[in-house]
Design an enzyme around this catalytic site. Structure first.
Site, PDB file in Angstrom:
ATOM      1  N   ASP A  45     -11.402   7.560  19.920  1.00  0.00           N
ATOM      2  CA  ASP A  45     -12.018   6.263  19.629  1.00  0.00           C
ATOM      3  C   ASP A  45     -13.535   6.352  19.756  1.00  0.00           C
ATOM      4  O   ASP A  45     -14.056   6.712  20.816  1.00  0.00           O
ATOM      5  CB  ASP A  45     -11.458   5.237  20.624  1.00  0.00           C
ATOM      6  CG  ASP A  45     -11.783   3.823  20.207  1.00  0.00           C
ATOM      7  OD1 ASP A  45     -12.986   3.496  20.078  1.00  0.00           O
ATOM      8  OD2 ASP A  45     -10.839   3.046  20.022  1.00  0.00           O
ATOM      9  N   MET A  46     -14.228   6.037  18.666  1.00  0.00           N
ATOM     10  CA  MET A  46     -15.684   6.192  18.660  1.00  0.00           C
ATOM     11  C   MET A  46     -16.364   5.338  19.733  1.00  0.00           C
ATOM     12  O   MET A  46     -17.342   5.752  20.338  1.00  0.00           O
ATOM     13  CB  MET A  46     -16.231   5.859  17.266  1.00  0.00           C
ATOM     14  CG  MET A  46     -17.695   6.116  17.084  1.00  0.00           C
ATOM     15  SD  MET A  46     -18.198   7.832  17.454  1.00  0.00           S
ATOM     16  CE  MET A  46     -17.764   8.694  15.951  1.00  0.00           C
ATOM     17  N   ARG A  84       0.857  -1.167   0.000  1.00  0.00           N
ATOM     18  CA  ARG A  84       0.000   0.000   0.000  1.00  0.00           C
ATOM     19  C   ARG A  84       0.906   1.234   0.000  1.00  0.00           C
ATOM     20  O   ARG A  84       1.729   1.399   0.906  1.00  0.00           O
ATOM     21  CB  ARG A  84      -0.865   0.009   1.256  1.00  0.00           C
ATOM     22  CG  ARG A  84      -1.780   1.185   1.281  1.00  0.00           C
ATOM     23  CD  ARG A  84      -2.596   1.198   2.535  1.00  0.00           C
ATOM     24  NE  ARG A  84      -3.615   2.226   2.449  1.00  0.00           N
ATOM     25  CZ  ARG A  84      -4.554   2.377   3.348  1.00  0.00           C
ATOM     26  NH1 ARG A  84      -4.606   1.583   4.380  1.00  0.00           N
ATOM     27  NH2 ARG A  84      -5.434   3.319   3.208  1.00  0.00           N
ATOM     28  N   HIS A  96      -7.774   6.856   0.358  1.00  0.00           N
ATOM     29  CA  HIS A  96      -8.617   5.683   0.653  1.00  0.00           C
ATOM     30  C   HIS A  96      -9.106   4.997  -0.628  1.00  0.00           C
ATOM     31  O   HIS A  96     -10.127   4.320  -0.631  1.00  0.00           O
ATOM     32  CB  HIS A  96      -9.839   6.061   1.526  1.00  0.00           C
ATOM     33  CG  HIS A  96      -9.480   6.452   2.919  1.00  0.00           C
ATOM     34  ND1 HIS A  96     -10.070   7.507   3.584  1.00  0.00           N
ATOM     35  CD2 HIS A  96      -8.584   5.932   3.793  1.00  0.00           C
ATOM     36  CE1 HIS A  96      -9.551   7.626   4.794  1.00  0.00           C
ATOM     37  NE2 HIS A  96      -8.641   6.686   4.941  1.00  0.00           N
ATOM     38  N   GLY A 115     -13.935   0.976  10.251  1.00  0.00           N
ATOM     39  CA  GLY A 115     -14.259   0.698  11.665  1.00  0.00           C
ATOM     40  C   GLY A 115     -15.563   1.289  12.168  1.00  0.00           C
ATOM     41  O   GLY A 115     -16.417   0.582  12.713  1.00  0.00           O
ATOM     42  N   ILE A 116     -15.741   2.590  11.985  1.00  0.00           N
ATOM     43  CA  ILE A 116     -16.953   3.248  12.480  1.00  0.00           C
ATOM     44  C   ILE A 116     -18.142   2.910  11.561  1.00  0.00           C
ATOM     45  O   ILE A 116     -19.231   2.574  12.034  1.00  0.00           O
ATOM     46  CB  ILE A 116     -16.741   4.777  12.576  1.00  0.00           C
ATOM     47  CG1 ILE A 116     -15.653   5.078  13.616  1.00  0.00           C
ATOM     48  CG2 ILE A 116     -18.040   5.494  12.909  1.00  0.00           C
ATOM     49  CD1 ILE A 116     -15.202   6.539  13.659  1.00  0.00           C
ATOM     50  N   GLY A 117     -17.919   2.962  10.265  1.00  0.00           N
ATOM     51  CA  GLY A 117     -18.993   2.678   9.312  1.00  0.00           C
ATOM     52  C   GLY A 117     -19.534   1.263   9.450  1.00  0.00           C
ATOM     53  O   GLY A 117     -20.736   1.026   9.336  1.00  0.00           O
ATOM     54  N   GLU A 118     -18.636   0.318   9.734  1.00  0.00           N
ATOM     55  CA  GLU A 118     -19.071  -1.080   9.817  1.00  0.00           C
ATOM     56  C   GLU A 118     -19.676  -1.428  11.169  1.00  0.00           C
ATOM     57  O   GLU A 118     -20.387  -2.424  11.280  1.00  0.00           O
ATOM     58  CB  GLU A 118     -17.867  -2.015   9.553  1.00  0.00           C
ATOM     59  CG  GLU A 118     -17.377  -1.963   8.117  1.00  0.00           C
ATOM     60  CD  GLU A 118     -16.007  -2.609   7.931  1.00  0.00           C
ATOM     61  OE1 GLU A 118     -15.653  -3.501   8.721  1.00  0.00           O
ATOM     62  OE2 GLU A 118     -15.288  -2.199   7.000  1.00  0.00           O
ATOM     63  N   GLU A 153      -9.060  -3.719   1.926  1.00  0.00           N
ATOM     64  CA  GLU A 153      -7.995  -3.119   1.124  1.00  0.00           C
ATOM     65  C   GLU A 153      -6.888  -4.130   0.817  1.00  0.00           C
ATOM     66  O   GLU A 153      -6.286  -4.091  -0.254  1.00  0.00           O
ATOM     67  CB  GLU A 153      -7.407  -1.910   1.875  1.00  0.00           C
ATOM     68  CG  GLU A 153      -8.400  -0.755   1.962  1.00  0.00           C
ATOM     69  CD  GLU A 153      -8.167   0.143   3.169  1.00  0.00           C
ATOM     70  OE1 GLU A 153      -8.286  -0.357   4.309  1.00  0.00           O
ATOM     71  OE2 GLU A 153      -7.874   1.322   2.976  1.00  0.00           O
ATOM     72  N   LEU A 176     -15.391   5.383   7.068  1.00  0.00           N
ATOM     73  CA  LEU A 176     -15.299   6.030   8.381  1.00  0.00           C
ATOM     74  C   LEU A 176     -14.443   5.171   9.306  1.00  0.00           C
ATOM     75  O   LEU A 176     -14.945   4.284  10.001  1.00  0.00           O
ATOM     76  CB  LEU A 176     -16.703   6.232   8.971  1.00  0.00           C
ATOM     77  CG  LEU A 176     -17.714   6.951   8.061  1.00  0.00           C
ATOM     78  CD1 LEU A 176     -19.084   7.053   8.752  1.00  0.00           C
ATOM     79  CD2 LEU A 176     -17.213   8.343   7.682  1.00  0.00           C
ATOM     80  N   GLY A 177     -13.153   5.384   9.257  1.00  0.00           N
ATOM     81  CA  GLY A 177     -12.247   4.678  10.160  1.00  0.00           C
ATOM     82  C   GLY A 177     -11.578   5.709  11.040  1.00  0.00           C
ATOM     83  O   GLY A 177     -12.124   6.798  11.257  1.00  0.00           O
ATOM     84  N   ARG A 214      -7.584  14.064  13.336  1.00  0.00           N
ATOM     85  CA  ARG A 214      -7.373  15.103  12.308  1.00  0.00           C
ATOM     86  C   ARG A 214      -8.609  15.997  12.221  1.00  0.00           C
ATOM     87  O   ARG A 214      -9.738  15.511  12.355  1.00  0.00           O
ATOM     88  CB  ARG A 214      -7.116  14.458  10.946  1.00  0.00           C
ATOM     89  CG  ARG A 214      -5.796  13.751  10.845  1.00  0.00           C
ATOM     90  CD  ARG A 214      -5.655  12.986   9.548  1.00  0.00           C
ATOM     91  NE  ARG A 214      -5.446  11.565   9.783  1.00  0.00           N
ATOM     92  CZ  ARG A 214      -5.524  10.621   8.861  1.00  0.00           C
ATOM     93  NH1 ARG A 214      -5.783  10.921   7.605  1.00  0.00           N
ATOM     94  NH2 ARG A 214      -5.337   9.359   9.180  1.00  0.00           N
TER      95      ARG A 214
HETATM   96  P1  AMP Z   1     -10.338   1.669  11.504  1.00  0.00           P
HETATM   97  O1  AMP Z   1      -9.344   2.782  11.336  1.00  0.00           O
HETATM   98  O2  AMP Z   1     -11.067   1.332  10.236  1.00  0.00           O
HETATM   99  O3  AMP Z   1      -9.784   0.464  12.214  1.00  0.00           O
HETATM  100  O4  AMP Z   1     -11.483   2.246  12.489  1.00  0.00           O
HETATM  101  C1  AMP Z   1     -11.198   2.643  13.808  1.00  0.00           C
HETATM  102  C2  AMP Z   1     -12.439   3.319  14.396  1.00  0.00           C
HETATM  103  O5  AMP Z   1     -13.550   2.386  14.377  1.00  0.00           O
HETATM  104  C3  AMP Z   1     -12.261   3.741  15.848  1.00  0.00           C
HETATM  105  O6  AMP Z   1     -12.800   5.043  16.031  1.00  0.00           O
HETATM  106  C4  AMP Z   1     -13.110   2.742  16.603  1.00  0.00           C
HETATM  107  O7  AMP Z   1     -13.617   3.279  17.783  1.00  0.00           O
HETATM  108  C5  AMP Z   1     -14.233   2.497  15.618  1.00  0.00           C
HETATM  109  N1  AMP Z   1     -14.972   1.285  15.980  1.00  0.00           N
HETATM  110  C6  AMP Z   1     -14.558   0.001  15.932  1.00  0.00           C
HETATM  111  N2  AMP Z   1     -15.505  -0.827  16.430  1.00  0.00           N
HETATM  112  C7  AMP Z   1     -16.553  -0.029  16.803  1.00  0.00           C
HETATM  113  C8  AMP Z   1     -17.832  -0.268  17.412  1.00  0.00           C
HETATM  114  N3  AMP Z   1     -18.227  -1.495  17.724  1.00  0.00           N
HETATM  115  N4  AMP Z   1     -18.640   0.797  17.640  1.00  0.00           N
HETATM  116  C9  AMP Z   1     -18.237   2.045  17.323  1.00  0.00           C
HETATM  117  N5  AMP Z   1     -17.050   2.333  16.771  1.00  0.00           N
HETATM  118  C10 AMP Z   1     -16.213   1.322  16.513  1.00  0.00           C
END
Ligand code: AMP
Length: 395
Positions: A283-284, A93, A181, A328-331, A379, A209-210, A241
């Protein structure tokens, strides 16, 4: 011997890897893992595809393994583990391919020199992406290495969508909206026909949304516009950010707060976004569980900005047939998806609350004019597929 493709995703302090088996219709994940904290307290973990830990190593606090050391360790691990496998290529990547690379490319010395020229365009990512390529080329000069770019998918955007309103002399220096992305968006664009063939041929906004976050308008499978621009700090607020900022704020930082470039960089990349607004966390999950008023304020601003961008990207598409949540957030965040979908009612999105609670995949009602989906991104698989294709002589 089974042939295998190694996929590397090297960040500033971590290196993620995935090993894919060849010989099937599409590359099959065999094992994956990462080395984190490579300059502070390195931690290596490898898991088999099903998730069970295969191997794990921790180094003492303060150990500086560095990128070179991390790659050396990883290659040694793979050599020992995979006696029945033959590594045929490494897919990397690479965040920036500039305007020149609109598809993956096999890296040789000449290409590497070109990719180094993009370091000023992505100083926090590009050097780390290139280090493993250099180390592997020195150790195994005949092993094909394929660079897959986060920017490449966006090169189909019309020139207007890639332009800033700046003088031509500045534009000529490469100051464009590149978008990032792209490997994630490409994977979703490839996968969406299985879920919603009508929308896949039409107008779709994908929300990646990660920890980093962006959105992309995809028309008939091709990127038309995106929220990220010259750098990956543009657009949506993210974990740390700030996203879109009035450029006049930069002048204020310099003139009134006497901040230099490095101090501004730290503020806008590491101390802003969900973390900065909430004062609680980037962290969401933590924000959703928190009763602090800052946590709610951060989620509210995040959702508000997504809603505004959704309107903007729908305008770029001239309509909307579907939205797709990923990363992460979207899923995983039912709360964010629910709020975004409710705010998108005017665009024809009608949330199916029960389906959203169940994480989809379809989270809009059957009567919804625009459909809404949750589709996990991949990815690494995209990189492995590109790498396989780049090896074929037809490429
Ligand atoms: P990524 O960069 O794609 O790994 O996404 C990271 C983000 O996904 C972080 O803000 C995590 O808090 C969020 N995330 C992962 N699992 C959950 C969940 N079950 N509920 C809410 N947010 C989540």
């Amino acid at each position: 011997m089974t042939e295998a493709i190694l996929v590397l995703n090297a960040g500033s302090s971590s290196m993620k890897f995935s090993l894919f088996r060849e010989g099937e219709a599409e590359p099959a994940l065999h094992l994956q893992g990462q080395i984190e904290g490579i300059y502070t307290a390195p931690h290596f973990v490898a898991r088999i595809a099903a998730g069970a830990v295969l191997d794990e190593t921790r180094w003492a606090e303060g150990t500086r393994l560095g990128h070179d050391g991390a790659i050396a360790y990883l290659l040694e691990f793979l050599r020992a583990q995979l006696r029945d496998y033959h590594l045929i290529a490494v897919g990397h990547r690479v965040v920036h391919g500039g305007l020149e690379f609109s598809r993956p490319v096999r890296v040789d010395a000449q290409v590497l020199t070109k990719l180094e020229k993009f370091i000023p365009l992505a100083p926090l990512h590009q050097p780390h992406n290139l280090t493993p390529i250099r180390v592997i080329a020195a150790q195994a000069p005949d092993l094909p290495q394929i660079a897959c770019f986060d920017t490449a998918f966006h090169r189909t955007q019309p020139p207007l969508a890639q332009a800033f309103a700046l003088p031509g002399a500045i534009t000529d220096r490469g100051v464009h909206r590149y978008g990032f992305h792209g490997l994630s968006y490409e994977y979703i664009a490839k996968t969406l026909p299985q879920y919603d063939p009508h929308a896949a041929r039409g107008k779709v906004v994908v929300l990646h949304l990660g920890n980093g976050a962006s959105m992309c308008a995809i028309g008939a499978g091709k990127s038309v516009a995106s929220t990220m621009g010259f750098t990956a700090v543009e657009g949506l607020p993210m974990g740390t950010r700030c996203g879109a900022l009035d450029p006049g704020v930069m002048l204020y930082f310099m003139d009134e707060l006497k901040m230099d470039a490095r101090a501004i960089e730290k503020l806008i990349y590491q101390q802003s976004g969900l973390l900065g607004v909430s004062g609680v966390s980037s962290d969401m999950r933590t924000l959703e569980a928190s009763s602090e008023p800052g946590a709610k304020a951060a989620i509210d601003l995040y959702v508000y900005r997504i809603g505004r961008e959704l309107g903007s990207l729908s305008a770029a598409l001239g309509g909307l047939d579907a939205i797709v949540f990923t990363a992460g957030i979207g899923e995983n965040s039912r709360l964010v998806r629910e709020q975004v979908c409710r705010g998108a009612a005017w665009l024809g999105v009608e949330l199916d609350a029960a389906a959203n609670r169940a994480n989809g995949p379809r989270i809009s009602t059957s009567a919804s004019r625009a459909s809404a989906w949750v589709i996990p991104t991949n990815e690494e698989l995209m990189i492995a597929s590109h790498t396989r294709r780049a090896l074929s002589p037809k490429q």
